[in-house]
Design a protein around this motif. Structure first.
Motif, PDB file in Angstrom:
ATOM      1  N   UNK A  37       0.558  20.304  15.285  1.00 50.77           N
ATOM      2  CA  UNK A  37      -0.529  19.350  15.089  1.00 50.77           C
ATOM      3  C   UNK A  37      -0.848  18.671  16.416  1.00 50.77           C
ATOM      4  N   UNK A  38      -1.139  19.486  17.401  1.00 47.63           N
ATOM      5  CA  UNK A  38      -1.504  18.970  18.715  1.00 47.63           C
ATOM      6  C   UNK A  38      -1.886  20.126  19.605  1.00 47.63           C
ATOM      7  N   UNK A  39      -2.599  19.838  20.700  1.00 43.11           N
ATOM      8  CA  UNK A  39      -3.014  20.903  21.607  1.00 43.11           C
ATOM      9  C   UNK A  39      -1.815  21.511  22.328  1.00 43.11           C
ATOM     10  N   UNK A  40      -2.006  22.734  22.826  1.00 47.69           N
ATOM     11  CA  UNK A  40      -0.918  23.491  23.428  1.00 47.69           C
ATOM     12  C   UNK A  40      -0.230  22.806  24.596  1.00 47.69           C
ATOM     13  N   UNK A  82       6.148  18.472  19.221  1.00 49.37           N
ATOM     14  CA  UNK A  82       4.958  18.107  18.452  1.00 49.37           C
ATOM     15  C   UNK A  82       5.206  18.499  16.989  1.00 49.37           C
ATOM     16  N   UNK A  83       4.993  17.609  16.046  1.00 51.10           N
ATOM     17  CA  UNK A  83       5.166  17.960  14.631  1.00 51.10           C
ATOM     18  C   UNK A  83       4.313  19.171  14.258  1.00 51.10           C
ATOM     19  N   UNK A  84       4.814  19.976  13.332  1.00 49.84           N
ATOM     20  CA  UNK A  84       4.099  21.191  12.931  1.00 49.84           C
ATOM     21  C   UNK A  84       3.949  21.250  11.414  1.00 49.84           C
ATOM     22  N   UNK A  85       2.959  21.997  10.983  1.00 52.67           N
ATOM     23  CA  UNK A  85       2.875  22.412   9.591  1.00 52.67           C
ATOM     24  C   UNK A  85       3.431  23.827   9.521  1.00 52.67           C
ATOM     25  N   UNK A 111      -7.802  21.124   7.837  1.00 54.96           N
ATOM     26  CA  UNK A 111      -8.026  21.219   9.278  1.00 54.96           C
ATOM     27  C   UNK A 111      -9.521  21.264   9.579  1.00 54.96           C
ATOM     28  N   UNK A 112     -10.245  22.109   8.860  1.00 53.84           N
ATOM     29  CA  UNK A 112     -11.694  22.207   9.074  1.00 53.84           C
ATOM     30  C   UNK A 112     -12.372  20.889   8.717  1.00 53.84           C
TER      31      UNK A 112
END
Ligand code: NAD
Ligand code: MG
Length: 331
Positions: free
Chosen positions: A131-134, A147-150, A191-192
Motif C-alpha cells: 500500500x505504497x509506491x515502490x 510498507x503494509x501490504x494486502x 483501489x480503483x
C-alpha cells in the motif's frame, strides 16, 4: 477489527529453493526484486529485449533474462508490468512457460478480476500488494521497516497458496509493517475507487478548482498555488499521523470552524451520489472496459487529456515556484 499479520505469522522458508521471477523493473518491480534478494530469496528479473531497465537491474546485482526465459526458469512469477500491458505479455511470454505448481502473482487485481488474464487451474494465483509506491517499499526495507501490504488468494492449486503469499509479503518487508487479507475483487474495486474518487481524481479536481476560483477572482496565482496545492502535504501529513483529529488539533480554531461548516458544502449530496455511480461503474466492469478499449485504440483520449492537464496554469506556476524552493534549499 480485521486481523493484521506480522513477521512471526509468516514463514520465509517456504521460498527456499524457489526461483522468483520479477517481471518488470519499474516502481514496484525494482523494490520487490531487491528486497527479496536481500531477504535471501533467489530472484531473477524478466524484461523485454532492449529495455532500458536491464542495465539498471544488472548494476544493482540482479540477473536479468528475457521474460519468457525468466518465466520458464522460475517457480514463482510476479507480474509487475503496467496493468494495460500485462495481458499481452502474459499471453505471449508467461502462459506458455507456466508449469503445474507454479505461483503466478500480482500487486493489483485488475487483470484477474476483470478476466483479462485467465490462468490455468494447476497454478496458484495470489496477490501481494504494497500500500505504497515502490520507492517507499524499497527505502523502508533498507531502514529495517516495511510498507503494509494486502494479500489475497484467487486460486489455490498447491494447498499452500495462502502461506506462500504471506511468505512473499515477508520477503519484501510487508509483514514488518503488517499485512491484511483481502480478495482480488475487494482489492481491485477499493483501489480503483480510492484513486478515482479521493486520492487522484478527487484531490486533483479539488486542488485545481480552488486554484481557479482564487485566480479568477483576481488573486495572485503564486498565493493560490501555496494555499490550494503546496499546503495539502502539511495537512495530509497530520491526517496520516493522527487522523482528522490530530489535524484539527493543529490548525487554528478559525480553520477548524471553517472545516466543519464549509466542508460539507463542498462535498454535497450530489457529489456523494456521483461517488456511488463511479463505484457502480467499477463493480460492473464499465470502467475496466473503457480503460482497456482506450489502450486498444492507441490512447487518443488519454494522450489528449494528459496534454491538456499538463498545460493547466497551476502547473506553470508550480514549476517556477518549485524551482525557487530548490534554489532556496541550496543556499
Ligand atoms: P511501472 O510503470 O513503474 O513499471 C512497469 C515496468 O514494466 C517498466 O519499468 C518496465 O520495466 C516494464 N514494462 C513497461 N512496458 C513494458 C512492455 N510493453 N513490455 C514489457 N515490460 C514493460 O509500474 P508499477 O507502478 O510498478 O506497477 C506494476 C504493478 O504494481 C501494477 O499492477 C500496479 O497496479 C501495481 N501497483 C503499483 C503501485 C505503485 O505505487 N506504483 C502500488 C501498488 C501496486
Ligand atoms: Mg493503488
Amino acid at each position: 477489527m480485521a486481523r493484521m499479520y506480522y513477521d512471526s505469522d509468516a514463514n520465509l522458508d517456504l521460498l527456499n529453493g524457489k526461483t522468483v521471477a520479477i517481471v518488470g523493473y519499474g516502481s514496484q518491480g525494482h523494490a520487490h526484486a531487491l528486497n527479496l534478494k536481500d531477504s535471501g530469496v533467489n530472484v531473477i528479473v524478466g524484461l523485454y529485449e532492449g529495455s532500458r531497465s536491464i542495465a539498471k537491474a544488472e548494476a544493482e546485482g540482479l540477473t536479468v533474462k528475457p521474460v519468457a526465459d525468466a518465466a520458464k526458469l522460475a517457480d514463482w512469477i510476479m507480474i509487475l508490468l503496467p496493468d494495460e500491458v500485462q495481458k499481452r505479455v502474459y499471453a505471449e511470454d508467461i502462459a506458455p512457460n507456466l508449469e503445474a505448481g507454479n505461483v503466478l502473482s500480482f500487486a493489483h487485481g485488475f487483470n484477474i478480476n476483470f478476466g483479462q488474464i485467465v490462468p490455468p487451474a494447476e497454478v496458484d494465483v495470489v496477490m501481494v500488494a504494497p500500500k505504497g509506491p515502490g520507492h517507499l517499499v524499497r527505502r523502508t526495507y533498507t531502514e529495517g521497516q516495511g510498507v503494509p501490504c494486502l494479500f489475497a488468494v484467487y486460486q489455490d492449486a498447491t494447498g499452500q497458496a495462502r502461506d506462500l503469499a504471506m511468505a512473499y509479503a515477508k520477503g519484501i518487508g510487508g509483514t514488518r509493517g503488517g499485512i491484511l487479507e483481502t480478495t482480488f475483487r475487494e482489492e481491485t474495486e477499493t483501489d480503483l475507487f480510492g484513486e478515482q474518487v479521493v486520492l487522484c481524481g478527487g484531490l486533483s479536481e479539488l486542488i485545481k478548482s480552488g486554484f481557479e476560483t482564487l485566480v479568477n477572482a483576481g488573486y495572485q496565482p503564486e498565493l493560490a498555488y501555496f494555499e490550494c496545492l503546496h499546503e495539502v502535504k502539511l495537512i495530509v501529513d497530520l491526517v496520516v499521523e493522527g487522523g482528522l483529529a490530530k489535524m484539527r488539533d493543529s490548525i487554528s480554531n478559525t480553520a477548524e470552524y471553517g472545516d466543519y461548516t464549509r466542508g460539507p458544502r463542498i462535498i454535497t449530496d450530489e457529489t456523494r451520489a456521483e461517488m456511488t455511480k463511479i463505484l457502480k461503474e467499477i463493480q460492473t466492469g464499465q470502467f475496466a472496459r473503457e480503460f482497456v478499449l482506450e489502450n486498444q485504440s492507441g490512447n487518443a483520449g488519454f494522450t489528449a487529456m494528459r496534454r491538456r492537464e499538463a498545460e493547466h496554469p497551476i502547473e506553470e506556476v508550480g514549476k517556477d515556484l518549485r524551482a525557487m524552493f530548490s534554489w532556496l534549499k541550496k543556499v
